[in-house]
Design a protein around this motif. Structure first.
Motif, short mmCIF file in Angstrom:
data_model
loop_
_atom_site.label_atom_id
_atom_site.label_comp_id
_atom_site.label_asym_id
_atom_site.label_seq_id
_atom_site.Cartn_x
_atom_site.Cartn_y
_atom_site.Cartn_z
N UNK A 147 80.13 62.37 51.00
CA UNK A 147 78.92 62.10 50.21
C UNK A 147 78.58 63.31 49.34
N UNK A 148 78.91 64.51 49.81
CA UNK A 148 78.72 65.70 48.97
C UNK A 148 79.62 65.64 47.75
N UNK A 149 80.84 65.16 47.96
CA UNK A 149 81.79 65.02 46.87
C UNK A 149 81.33 63.97 45.87
N UNK A 150 80.87 62.83 46.37
CA UNK A 150 80.46 61.72 45.51
C UNK A 150 79.21 62.06 44.71
N UNK A 231 85.01 61.16 35.83
CA UNK A 231 83.93 60.85 36.76
C UNK A 231 83.07 62.04 37.14
N UNK A 232 83.37 63.21 36.54
CA UNK A 232 82.62 64.44 36.83
C UNK A 232 82.66 64.76 38.33
N UNK A 233 83.86 64.65 38.92
CA UNK A 233 84.03 64.91 40.34
C UNK A 233 84.50 66.35 40.55
N UNK A 234 84.18 66.94 41.70
CA UNK A 234 84.64 68.31 41.98
C UNK A 234 86.15 68.43 41.84
N UNK A 235 86.60 69.48 41.17
CA UNK A 235 88.02 69.70 40.92
C UNK A 235 88.26 71.20 40.83
N UNK A 236 89.27 71.69 41.53
CA UNK A 236 89.55 73.12 41.56
C UNK A 236 89.78 73.69 40.17
N UNK A 237 90.59 73.02 39.37
CA UNK A 237 90.91 73.54 38.04
C UNK A 237 89.67 73.59 37.16
N UNK A 238 88.85 72.55 37.24
CA UNK A 238 87.62 72.51 36.45
C UNK A 238 86.69 73.64 36.87
N UNK A 239 86.56 73.88 38.17
CA UNK A 239 85.70 74.96 38.65
C UNK A 239 86.18 76.32 38.14
N UNK A 240 87.50 76.54 38.16
CA UNK A 240 88.04 77.80 37.67
C UNK A 240 87.85 77.95 36.17
N UNK A 241 88.03 76.87 35.42
CA UNK A 241 87.83 76.92 33.97
C UNK A 241 86.37 77.17 33.63
#
Length: 325
Positions: A147-150, A231-241
């Motif tokens: 649910x934190x992810x969603x 979907x604007x979901x948590x993603x490692x690459x996006x967080x690093x960018x």
């Protein structure tokens, strides 16, 4: 590869036969959906963890097989339910259950798998109650993580990404090994990891690496549409960018908007940046940390832990949008 692969292959064949027996006993049209799902069972990664651990610890074949099936069924139930919430149309190369049979069937099949998982766990005559309790806690922790992810739809820092991943991924990777140890008498209490050394830390690091690689594959190649970015979901690459990438201010402005018309522009830009290499280096660092924990585990479980680390590790050189990582 996991230890004793020939016996593992036989065990996985027995696992498939067990699924079929349980499906045939199902006096419901759910059997059709269950058969459809298990025709492509995936890697059965959690079942293999349970089977390898049980074999290493001398667990009898009956209890080992049923515990492996319980862990794998619980994981599969979470996948079926996740596909509903994510509106995913495909799973394992074919239509997802909710896409093929409808969301009502998917909900019911996932619920049936949860119930069957607990039933299989309790077939262990000596430790059934403790194993069911272990599964219950793992599922509760997974639900909190999911649910934190969603619910997360903003760019997040790496620390927050790690917390979400550990919540939704680690519990159902840890449970197969911990349950096998419990059933073999190595750990006398289902809520205690003390006899298992640094197992939770090791599995948590492998979970980060496993999800990190999935996140990278969602971004590259940029010829396919990123589900996570869309979907604007948590993603490692996006967080690093978001933290380090060139153009991160403009990216964050776009990311917070509802418009996806520039999705391919940003996906391509990220895929061509050095952030992807940074993501691979981060995954390698986690796996190196995990490998350092192996010697602190009981001797019987060290080969299982080593196989877990190696199973997560990328096996090939990856061509990333025209350059090699």
């Amino acid at each position: 590869m996991f230890p004793a692969m020939l016996s593992q292959k036989r065990a996985l064949t027995s696992l498939s036969a067990l699924y079929q027996r349980e499906i045939f006993d199902m006096d419901s049209i759910l059997a059709q959906a269950a058969s459809y799902h298990f025709n492509t069972p995936g890697k059965s990664f959690r079942a293999q963890l349970a089977l390898s651990s049980g074999e290493a610890l001398g667990l009898n074949e009956y209890d080992n097989l049923h515990w492996a099936a319980a862990c794998e069924l619980l994981h599969n139930a979470s996948l079926i339910h996740d596909d509903i919430s994510d509106a995913s149309t495909h799973r394992r190369g074919k239509e997802s259950i909710h896409e093929h049979f409808g969301s009502d069937m998917a909900l019911c099949l996932g619920d049936w798998m949860v119930a069957k998982a607990f039933e299989l766990a309790t077939r262990n005559k000596q430790y059934g109650g403790a194993l069911a309790a272990l599964l219950a806690r793992a599922m509760q922790d997974t639900c909190r993580g999911q649910i934190s992810d969603i619910s997360q739809r903003q760019c997040i820092e790496l620390d927050e990404w790690q917390n979400i991943v550990k919540g939704k991924t680690t519990p159902l990777l840890l449970a197969p090994i911990k349950g096998a140890a419990l059933a073999a008498g190595l750990s006398q209490h289902s809520d205690s990891l003390e006899p298992l050394g640094t197992l939770e830390t090791l599995v948590g690091l492998c979970g980060l690496a496993y999800q990190g690689l999935n996140d990278i594959e969602d971004i590259i190649p940029s010829s396919h549409r990123s589900c996570d970015m869309e979907g604007r979901k948590p993603n490692l690459v996006v967080s690093l960018f978001f933290k380090q990438g060139i153009g991160k201010v403009e990216f964050n402005t776009w990311y917070q908007a509802a418009d996806n018309s520039h999705l391919f522009h940003w996906q391509r830009r990220i895929a061509c940046s050095d952030i992807v290499l940074k993501a691979y280096q981060t995954v390698d660092f986690w796996l190196l940390q995990a490998a350092e924990q192996i010697s602190d585990l009981p001797m019987e479980l060290q080969p299982v832990a080593y196989s877990l680390v190696e199973s997560v590790r990328p096996k090939t050189t990856v061509n990333i949008e025209g350059w090699i990582a």
